[in-house]
Design a protein around this motif. Structure first.
Motif, short mmCIF file in Angstrom:
data_model
loop_
_atom_site.label_atom_id
_atom_site.label_comp_id
_atom_site.label_asym_id
_atom_site.label_seq_id
_atom_site.Cartn_x
_atom_site.Cartn_y
_atom_site.Cartn_z
N GLY A 61 40.10 -32.65 31.39
CA GLY A 61 38.94 -32.12 30.66
C GLY A 61 38.62 -30.69 31.03
N CYS A 62 39.06 -30.26 32.24
CA CYS A 62 38.71 -28.90 32.65
C CYS A 62 39.80 -27.87 32.35
CB CYS A 62 38.27 -28.85 34.10
SG CYS A 62 39.33 -29.68 35.24
N LYS A 63 40.78 -28.22 31.51
CA LYS A 63 41.69 -27.18 31.01
C LYS A 63 40.90 -26.12 30.25
CE LYS A 63 46.25 -29.35 30.79
NZ LYS A 63 46.06 -30.63 31.46
N LEU A 64 39.77 -26.52 29.68
CA LEU A 64 38.91 -25.56 28.98
C LEU A 64 38.43 -24.46 29.92
CD1 LEU A 64 37.26 -24.63 26.51
CD2 LEU A 64 35.45 -26.20 27.22
N PHE A 65 38.12 -24.81 31.19
CA PHE A 65 37.66 -23.80 32.14
C PHE A 65 38.74 -22.73 32.35
CE2 PHE A 65 35.43 -27.62 34.42
CZ PHE A 65 34.57 -27.76 33.35
N THR A 66 39.98 -23.20 32.44
CA THR A 66 41.11 -22.27 32.63
C THR A 66 41.26 -21.35 31.42
OG1 THR A 66 42.20 -23.98 33.94
CG2 THR A 66 43.59 -22.16 33.17
N ALA A 67 41.15 -21.94 30.23
CA ALA A 67 41.28 -21.15 29.00
C ALA A 67 40.16 -20.11 28.90
CB ALA A 67 41.27 -22.07 27.78
N ILE A 68 38.93 -20.50 29.27
CA ILE A 68 37.81 -19.55 29.25
C ILE A 68 38.10 -18.41 30.23
CG2 ILE A 68 35.36 -19.22 29.84
CD1 ILE A 68 34.90 -22.14 28.86
N ALA A 69 38.59 -18.75 31.42
CA ALA A 69 38.90 -17.73 32.44
C ALA A 69 39.91 -16.72 31.91
CB ALA A 69 39.43 -18.39 33.71
N ILE A 70 40.97 -17.21 31.27
CA ILE A 70 42.00 -16.32 30.71
C ILE A 70 41.41 -15.44 29.60
CG2 ILE A 70 44.10 -16.30 29.28
CD1 ILE A 70 44.84 -16.78 32.16
N CYS A 71 40.60 -16.05 28.74
CA CYS A 71 39.98 -15.26 27.66
C CYS A 71 39.01 -14.21 28.21
CB CYS A 71 39.26 -16.19 26.67
SG CYS A 71 40.38 -17.16 25.64
N GLN A 72 38.35 -14.53 29.33
CA GLN A 72 37.48 -13.52 29.96
C GLN A 72 38.31 -12.32 30.43
OE1 GLN A 72 35.54 -15.86 33.04
NE2 GLN A 72 33.75 -16.27 31.77
N LEU A 73 39.48 -12.60 31.01
CA LEU A 73 40.34 -11.51 31.50
C LEU A 73 40.91 -10.69 30.33
CD1 LEU A 73 42.25 -13.32 34.40
CD2 LEU A 73 40.27 -11.81 34.56
#
Length: 341
Positions: A61-73
């Motif tokens: 469920g927290c793959k979304l956190f990783t995707a948000i982090a990448i999009c922030q960068l």
């Protein structure tokens, strides 16, 4: 309480009882919490009940956190969606295709080998026979499990759910920020959203109010999942959250608190058709369409002793969070709610 809310509550209660659900359930309409309940034990030995304050593991469920982090960068100009993996990390992947991009990794279309291929392996616990789970403390500890393997297919050829792709994305976050992955998520996602009870906790030192995961055996006995998962979660899964914090995450995402509007929309865009008809994948998030309209954005997570389902239904202004410390349950309750919708 409206008739719809009463019907929904009754349906959830009946389904929970029928499947002997263990975990917590929360439902919001707009900003209003219309349903919340805890079921079963967070600790069976001491008979401690699950409550709205209980922390649970949410697996993938927290793959979304990783995707948000990448999009922030990417939003900050430190990466691009078409940045190639070979240009983002100093790590050598001898047989990986030179054209694997960030976009491919985010959408499970990279074709890189997976350390746990869910189409081939059924038992996640098999992994730890050769690689003791208590050694898996950092993202780099996952590398020996897939780094030297060969590609499954050409980048961009098709969708194939891939955990290793998200480990690689987490390593890119560490490379670009100089922070440990979990530290970056704490500072740039949990903190801005006010998710004070969430974190990537080590299983040998869990904080208070954390549910133990349970695996029920066919002979009626049970055991915890302490020897079934990496000792600390990574960029592909394994964070712990409460239902309140999950609602805060959804609210932070949809109010452009974590990403600006452009990048929020890009994250929520259906980038690739997945296995089932009407099912798509954005960046770190599943999307279900009905009659060409978005029916729901949702997250799922399954590990031994962990099961998680959370969704946003835009047309109904409804948000659900269903987390269990057993291997099943949230899917059945989600289906019951959607039947009512």
């Amino acid at each position: 309480m409206s008739t719809i809310n009463m019907d929904l509550s009754r349906l959830i209660e009946e389904t929970s009882k029928e499947i002997e659900f263990s975990g917590v359930i929360g439902v919001k309409t707009g900003d209003d919490l219309i349903y919340s309940s805890g079921h079963g034990y967070s600790n069976r030995s001491d008979e401690i009940m699950n409550t709205a304050e209980t922390r649970f593991g949410i697996a993938s469920g927290c793959k979304l956190f990783t995707a948000i982090a990448i999009c922030q960068l990417i939003q900050e100009g430190k990466l691009r969606f078409d940045s190639k993996l070979k240009d983002c990390l100093p790590i050598v992947f001898p047989d990986f295709h030179q054209n694997v991009t960030i976009h491919h990794l985010l959408t499970h279309t990279s074709g890189i080998p997976d350390y746990f291929d869910e189409e081939v392996m059924e038992d996640f616990e098999e992994l730890w026979q050769k690689n003791p789970m208590y050694h898996i403390k950092r993202l780099k500890d996952f590398l020996p499990m897939f780094q030297d393997d060969v590609m499954m297919f050409e980048p961009g050829e098709r969708f194939h759910y891939n955990n290793a792709g998200y480990i690689v994305l987490g390593l890119i976050v560490e490379e670009k920020t100089g922070l440990e992955f979990s530290e970056y998520i704490d500072k740039n996602i949990f903190l801005p959203c006010g998710m004070k009870d969430s974190g990537y906790f080590s299983m040998d030192k869990l904080p208070k109010n954390t549910a133990l995961g349970y695996i029920d055996q066919e002979n009626g006995t049970w055991r915890t999942n302490v020897y079934s998962l990496p000792i600390k979660g990574g960029a592909d899964g394994g964070a712990y959250i409460t239902i309140k914090d999950m609602f805060k995450l959804w609210e932070g995402l949809f109010s452009n608190q974590l990403l600006n509007k452009e990048y929020t929309n890009l994250l929520l865009e259906p980038h690739i058709a997945a296995e089932d008809e009407g099912k798509f994948y954005g960046y770190g998030i599943w999307i279900r369409k009905k009659n060409d309209a978005i029916f729901k954005y949702h997250l799922m997570g399954y590990d031994p002793g962990v099961s998680f389902n959370s969704a946003v239904y835009p047309a109904n202004r409804l948000k659900t969070v269903i987390i269990s410390n057993e291997s099943m349950g949230p899917y059945d309750i989600t289906c019951a709610i959607e039947k009512e919708l």
